[in-house]
Design an enzyme around this catalytic site. Sequence first.
Site, PDB file in Angstrom:
ATOM      1  N   GLU A 109     -11.166  -1.938 -27.226  1.00 56.51           N
ATOM      2  CA  GLU A 109     -12.190  -2.727 -27.912  1.00 56.51           C
ATOM      3  C   GLU A 109     -11.662  -4.060 -28.434  1.00 56.51           C
ATOM      4  OE1 GLU A 109     -13.329   0.199 -30.796  1.00 56.51           O
ATOM      5  OE2 GLU A 109     -11.745  -0.373 -32.193  1.00 56.51           O
ATOM      6  N   GLY A 110     -10.375  -4.164 -28.684  1.00 59.15           N
ATOM      7  CA  GLY A 110      -9.825  -5.432 -29.171  1.00 59.15           C
ATOM      8  C   GLY A 110      -9.932  -6.547 -28.143  1.00 59.15           C
TER       9      GLY A 110
END
Lengths: 316, 254
Positions: free
Chosen positions: B52-53
């Site tokens: 998700e980063g």
Amino acid sequence: MKTADFVEARRRLGEKSLKTTEKLTTLAKAVNLVRDGDHVAFGGCMFTRTPLALAMEILRQGRTGLTISKNLMCYEGEWFMAVDAAQNVITSWLGIGLPWGISRILREKGESGQLRLEDWSHMGLGMRYRAGAMGLPFLPTLTMLGSGLAEVTETRSMACPFTGQTLNLVPALFPDVALLHVHRADRYGNCQIDGYPFMDADIAAASTTVLVTAEEIVDEDEIRRHPDRTAIPGFMVDAVAHVPYGAYPHEMHGLYVADYAHYDTYVDAIKARGTGAIREYLDRFVYGAASHEAYLALFDGEVLKRNEQDAKELLG
Amino acid sequence: MTRDYTPSELLTVMASREMVGVNTIFAGVGIPLLAAILSQRTHSPGLTIIVEGGSIGPEVIPGKLPISTNEMRLSHRAQMLLGINEVFLLTQRGFLEVGFMGGAQIDRFGNVNTTVVGPYEKPRLRLPGSGGANDIISLCRHTVLVTPHERRRFVPKVDFVTSPGWLDGGDSRARSGLIFGGVSRVVTDLGLFGFEAGTKAMQIASLHPGVSLEQVVANTGFELIIPGTIPVTAEPTQEELDTVRALDPDRRFL
């Protein structure tokens, strides 16, 4: 918290200066633009590229009644809760990371019913900033549907007018102030970021006032040589301060890695002495250090050097 | 027979095997991410890990395991660093085959709670929140849950649906608007679990070596569907164990 109307948000933007002018100032003067009661949104994510110097200066200047928002909130969120600087927290997650356990102050405030925390999903909150950045009142998504998160937040569902499919709508977020820490900026506020872009560009475009700290201030020509690396255009930015190590002990892509041992010490103190240890930490590292330079002097120079070296090796 | 591995090593190895044949996975932080890296280095060399980063296709250095899904350690040799919204939008578009994530509480329909234990307004235990978990389970083509098998975690009904599995079972997930995906698998340190076709209630798929049915029942707070014959999962191999230990020598996750 009532969602800011998108028409009102556009009116407020109309009052903002878009002039190409000198934006370079001091950290303290940049933070003078934050008022009590503002909604302050943080760039960066978790413990990467966090605008910690800006956050610490807001605490030093004693702002109160704030709403703070950040997608994955690290211990800067704990600080604002510990000294009651923030009345509302908008996030999808709060803590330092799995090895450090559940945030003690989140538990204390959450379990005693003192905390007003909005529980969004990561994307749900991201789409709120994105809607703000797009100048729209909401965005439709396929996330958060059917969950408890949709019940406890200000979402709506609707039938798609074209297909009939159920969509989840998230309302736009228009923060008063964006806090961003970037790799380099020029004096007109053009900002370049290395590594993960996160949501900084959306947050900057959605916010009324944009405050930036930069590891390096570069000549305008340097920005113009690599315009494809510019993440935020100068006209969005209201103040830029030159703050090397402005995210430390969080990490900065290619420049320094995070100081896990510092987190260990911070969390061990809270485990040993309770959440009062957060205040003790702030008394030493924030209130006890008059400036960011004084703050950095509290860290071991050898550790800083090693963290710079580790960052270079990781990219090698 | 004594077994020379810990429950978390076993959990990571079993989770990594779920990625065989998969091309794109969305890995949550902790054991799921460790398992993804293990799978990339053993069973699935072409596996594209997405987090998700914003990192697409990283190759993590052993001993430099990321703690956050947003840190530089996870950008090592990545093919692309995207914005967070962009990662979720391409998940919404349908590019992510499998999501891997953990959870504090899981119920018989695969719903996950990482928000509160007790009532929402005044919880007995306030947990960190969703992060990207709700988005992963809502948007990936299907999702695998990875968790230690404990009675306090395996509850009949989660106190709060942070991340929707099959909701109330049957077709309730689709009726809520979640027309894609769902929970296909639960991997624990005791066994592998699936969901019955019609009811979407959790059922035993296999038990790990040396684990008894009684042990699973005793550690589960609801009634599992028990098939007539229960296969035994294959033992972790030495290569799997060596690789996972080399990945996390500081044992931040193991």
